[in-house]
Scaffold this motif. Structure first.
Motif, PDB file in Angstrom:
ATOM      1  N   UNK A  38      42.129  42.595  35.536  1.00 53.09           N
ATOM      2  CA  UNK A  38      41.038  41.951  36.264  1.00 53.09           C
ATOM      3  C   UNK A  38      41.548  41.603  37.659  1.00 53.09           C
ATOM      4  N   UNK A  39      40.852  42.094  38.681  1.00 52.88           N
ATOM      5  CA  UNK A  39      41.246  41.822  40.065  1.00 52.88           C
ATOM      6  C   UNK A  39      40.624  40.507  40.526  1.00 52.88           C
ATOM      7  N   UNK A  40      41.468  39.471  40.696  1.00 54.31           N
ATOM      8  CA  UNK A  40      41.023  38.177  41.202  1.00 54.31           C
ATOM      9  C   UNK A  40      41.439  37.983  42.665  1.00 54.31           C
ATOM     10  N   UNK A  41      41.846  39.072  43.291  1.00 55.36           N
ATOM     11  CA  UNK A  41      42.330  39.021  44.675  1.00 55.36           C
ATOM     12  C   UNK A  41      41.202  39.389  45.640  1.00 55.36           C
ATOM     13  N   UNK A  42      41.498  39.301  46.927  1.00 52.31           N
ATOM     14  CA  UNK A  42      40.530  39.666  47.962  1.00 52.31           C
ATOM     15  C   UNK A  42      40.758  41.078  48.475  1.00 52.31           C
ATOM     16  N   UNK A  43      41.653  41.815  47.832  1.00 52.53           N
ATOM     17  CA  UNK A  43      41.928  43.192  48.226  1.00 52.53           C
ATOM     18  C   UNK A  43      42.145  44.035  46.973  1.00 52.53           C
ATOM     19  N   UNK A  44      42.120  45.337  47.134  1.00 54.57           N
ATOM     20  CA  UNK A  44      42.330  46.259  46.025  1.00 54.57           C
ATOM     21  C   UNK A  44      43.744  46.108  45.477  1.00 54.57           C
ATOM     22  N   UNK A  45      43.866  46.126  44.171  1.00 54.02           N
ATOM     23  CA  UNK A  45      45.167  46.069  43.508  1.00 54.02           C
ATOM     24  C   UNK A  45      45.558  47.482  43.088  1.00 54.02           C
ATOM     25  N   UNK A  63      47.119  53.750  39.840  1.00 47.35           N
ATOM     26  CA  UNK A  63      45.771  53.301  39.503  1.00 47.35           C
ATOM     27  C   UNK A  63      45.347  52.218  40.496  1.00 47.35           C
ATOM     28  N   UNK A  64      44.060  51.922  40.530  1.00 48.02           N
ATOM     29  CA  UNK A  64      43.609  50.839  41.405  1.00 48.02           C
ATOM     30  C   UNK A  64      42.363  50.191  40.824  1.00 48.02           C
ATOM     31  N   UNK A  65      42.150  48.930  41.216  1.00 56.04           N
ATOM     32  CA  UNK A  65      40.949  48.208  40.813  1.00 56.04           C
ATOM     33  C   UNK A  65      40.511  47.352  41.996  1.00 56.04           C
ATOM     34  N   UNK A  66      39.237  47.436  42.345  1.00 51.12           N
ATOM     35  CA  UNK A  66      38.708  46.754  43.522  1.00 51.12           C
ATOM     36  C   UNK A  66      38.489  45.268  43.250  1.00 51.12           C
TER      37      UNK A  66
END
Length: 294
Positions: A128-135, A277-280
């Motif tokens: 789960x991406x809780x950041x302000x940028x793509x992980x 891999x990436x998650x927005x």
């Protein structure tokens, strides 16, 4: 220790790494997971995140800055929260912290979900991406299965049955665990009923792991020439596969990966790593594999 159980399977999971420590086939009483003999290989089934394999100089390059990163990532060494369970279902959580940010500067939740359904154990990785940028990240599994299944058998009585009939080309690793660019054909046997067979021998992994990239097969089954009991690993969402054992040890690892080790050469930014891999922002990544006892 958390235990899940039904009529066919009993599994145990420890908080460190949210790692499986036992998979018992209840009708036969067979323990199918390697029991982590520390003098040989002290793991059962580590979960790999946020990298798979080794990183050049033991670092990752993120937004122009290097961060220390051990082989296969820090999740396997981290203590997960146990957040949810029933008799057949358990959820473990690793939340980003000041400690994780010294290695991986993102805000994330990494969940590992275990679920039993009759003869099948499904393992789901959720980021789960809780950041302000793509992980950007990699994730994978590293379960070690005990072979042979009983003391009356030998390691050489066993083989790996692939789903598809296809050439198996392993991508060679250097002594430091990085891809060299060399590819080598792995000898297999043709099966009358399904895909290729790869015989298990004590010298199969003398040159380190066998790594298959973008493999067509999406399941591998551990079978014996002596009986019909088997263990299947099904990985429909994982295009890369590692096979490994410490030479001469009585186990084999079947490792579905979304990611892989670095190649020899120059360090690349994390977003340029092979199979990354990436998650927005605000989105959820999810991928599952299954272990089936028959």
């Amino acid at each position: 220790m958390t235990t899940l159980e039904n009529d066919f399977i009993r599994v145990a999971i420890r908080p460190k790494g949210a790692e499986l420590t036992s998979i018992v086939h209840k009708p036969s009483g067979i323990e199918h997971l390697w029991q982590a003999e520390p003098t040989i290989w002290g793991w059962h089934a580590p979960n790999l995140y946020p990298v798979v394999g080794g990183c050049l100089n033991n670092v990752v390059l993120i937004d122009g800055k290097t961060y220390p990163m051990e082989r296969h990532g820090f999740a396997r060494q981290s203590v997960f929260e146990f957040t949810e369970s029933t008799k057949n279902h358990a959820v473990f959580l690793l939340r980003s912290s000041e400690a994780t940010k010294t290695h991986f500067p993102y805000e994330f939740d990494f969940q590992i979900i275990y679920e039993l359904d009759e003869k099948q154990l499904t393992v789901t990785y959720r980021v789960v991406n809780r950041d302000e940028k793509t992980i950007y990240f990699s994730v994978g599994a590293h379960p070690a299965f005990a072979v042979p299944f009983s003391a009356e058998e030998a390691y050489e009585d066993y083989f790996l049955q692939f789903e598809q009939t296809e050439p198996l080309e392993t991508h060679m690793l250097s002594a430091n665990g990085f891809f060299t660019g060399e590819v080598k054909q792995v000898p297999t046997e043709r099966s009358d009923t399904s895909g290729n067979r790869l015989r298990l021998t004590k010298h199969l992994f003398d040159q380190d792991a066998l790594v298959f990239k973008n493999i067509n097969s999406r399941s591998v089954v551990i079978r014996s020439t002596k009986h019909n009991h088997s263990v299947a690993v099904r990985f429909p969402e994982f295009p890369n596969l590692g096979l490994w054992a410490k030479p001469g040890a009585p186990f084999v690892c079947i490792e579905p990966w979304l990611g892989c080790a670095d190649s020899e050469g120059d360090l690349k930014p994390i977003e340029q790593k092979e199979a990354i891999q990436h998650v927005a922002t605000g989105k959820v990544f999810e991928a599952s594999f299954s272990i089936v006892l028959t």
